[in-house]
Design an enzyme around this catalytic site. Structure first.
Site, mmCIF file in Angstrom:
data_model
loop_
_atom_site.group_PDB
_atom_site.id
_atom_site.type_symbol
_atom_site.label_atom_id
_atom_site.label_comp_id
_atom_site.label_asym_id
_atom_site.label_seq_id
_atom_site.Cartn_x
_atom_site.Cartn_y
_atom_site.Cartn_z
ATOM 1 N N SER A 161 0.824 -1.197 0.000
ATOM 2 C CA SER A 161 0.000 0.000 0.000
ATOM 3 C C SER A 161 0.866 1.258 0.000
ATOM 4 O O SER A 161 1.607 1.494 -0.951
ATOM 5 C CB SER A 161 -0.970 -0.047 1.192
ATOM 6 O OG SER A 161 -1.967 0.929 1.080
ATOM 7 N N ASP A 190 -10.198 -5.558 -3.395
ATOM 8 C CA ASP A 190 -9.646 -4.476 -2.577
ATOM 9 C C ASP A 190 -10.561 -3.251 -2.701
ATOM 10 O O ASP A 190 -10.768 -2.739 -3.807
ATOM 11 C CB ASP A 190 -8.235 -4.132 -3.077
ATOM 12 C CG ASP A 190 -7.496 -3.181 -2.161
ATOM 13 O OD1 ASP A 190 -8.132 -2.258 -1.599
ATOM 14 O OD2 ASP A 190 -6.271 -3.351 -2.008
ATOM 15 N N HIS A 231 -7.428 -5.939 0.906
ATOM 16 C CA HIS A 231 -6.240 -5.103 1.130
ATOM 17 C C HIS A 231 -5.453 -5.524 2.377
ATOM 18 O O HIS A 231 -4.450 -4.913 2.703
ATOM 19 C CB HIS A 231 -6.688 -3.640 1.285
ATOM 20 C CG HIS A 231 -5.613 -2.619 1.128
ATOM 21 N ND1 HIS A 231 -5.074 -2.279 -0.088
ATOM 22 C CD2 HIS A 231 -4.967 -1.843 2.043
ATOM 23 C CE1 HIS A 231 -4.153 -1.336 0.070
ATOM 24 N NE2 HIS A 231 -4.067 -1.058 1.355
#
Length: 277
Positions: free
Chosen positions: A147, A223, A256
């Site tokens: 991320s 996600d 995620h």
């Protein structure tokens, strides 16, 4: 430098350490896994940069990397994501301030006093572990991240050609100047300076001529941040236009979280090991 904890795992040593940082002017904590092969000779180093809200502890506890690192003889370094402590600036919201350093050196007050994560992860921490751990072969390095840390891994590799033999990422923020998370952070840390912001945008860097030899990227097909914040299609387009060999995989049904990261981190480490020799 102080050893906070040390445990045996998969024949290797999992360490958590603290030290006083000149870059951030705070104490900093990081974790380092030394595989069993480090007892016989020098081993390659994989640096992992974590995402928003995380510390070193998230991947250390949830990443499930030690079996793969032991199998391939890889050391695994996981720093924190921001400075912390008394006097360190923060702001309401989980996507700015503590836990959200974005791997940049802030130029705007009050952030500029401590938020110097670029200098920390590219200069100070590598120099520290190279000095303190003779087991590490700093001529054989790889970098990855998740991320915000995927953003960091991409930009660090692109701006340090030759240092890293391989670079990969999980759900990276590939074009922070074009998505809300990055725009908010760069507005606070850089005062919105477009030139500084561009130097921390992987897609922009590739457009400006920065190159890596190859990339491996995984994103979760479920996600919730995929379309608004991550924009992997922009990285695919930039790599195609620049001739960078990039494998960008959409993993159906994954989100995620570290359930996603841990599912594919072993594959990434095997891929890095193949390039590290």
């Amino acid at each position: 430098m102080k050893v906070v904890s040390e445990v045996r795992s998969h024949g290797g040593r999992q360490l958590v350490l603290t030290h006083d940082s000149a870059a951030t002017a705070t104490g900093m904590t990081f974790s380092l896994f030394l595989p069993p092969q480090a007892e016989q000779g020098r081993v390659p180093l994989v640096t992992y940069l974590s995402g928003l809200t995380c510390t070193h502890a998230n991947v250390t506890a949830k990443g499930e990397y030690r079996a793969a690192c032991a199998a391939h003889g890889l050391a695994f370094l996981a720093p924190d994501t921001s400075p912390r402590g008394e006097g360190v600036a923060d702001e309401e919201g989980w996507d700015i301030g503590l836990g959200a350093g974005f791997y940049v050196d802030a130029t705007e007050a009050p952030w500029s006093s401590h938020y110097r994560m670029w200098s920390y992860v590219t200069e100070e921490l590598p120099a520290l572990v190279a000095t303190e751990f003779a087991e590490l072969d700093m001529d054989r390095q790889a970098i990855t991240g998740h991320s915000m840390g995927g953003h960091g891994a991409l930009t660090v590799a692109l701006r340090h050609p030759g240092r890293f033999r391989s670079c990969s990422a999980f759900a990276p923020i590939v074009a922070p100047t074009r998505v809300p998370w990055g725009q908010k952070a760069f507005d606070r840390y850089f005062g919105g300076d477009p030139d500084l912001s561009r130097r921390h945008d992987a897609v922009a860097l590739i457009g400006d001529g920065a190159r890596v030899d190859h990339l491996l990227v995984d994103v979760g097909g479920s996600d919730p941040f995929l379309d608004k914040e991550l924009r992997p299609e922009l990285l695919v387009e930039a790599c195609e236009q620049s001739g960078i060999p990039a494998t960008v995989r959409v993993q159906k049904g994954y989100d995620h979280s570290y359930f996603f990261v841990s599912s594919f981190l072993g594959e990434h480490l095997a891929w890095h090991a193949a390039h590290l020799g």
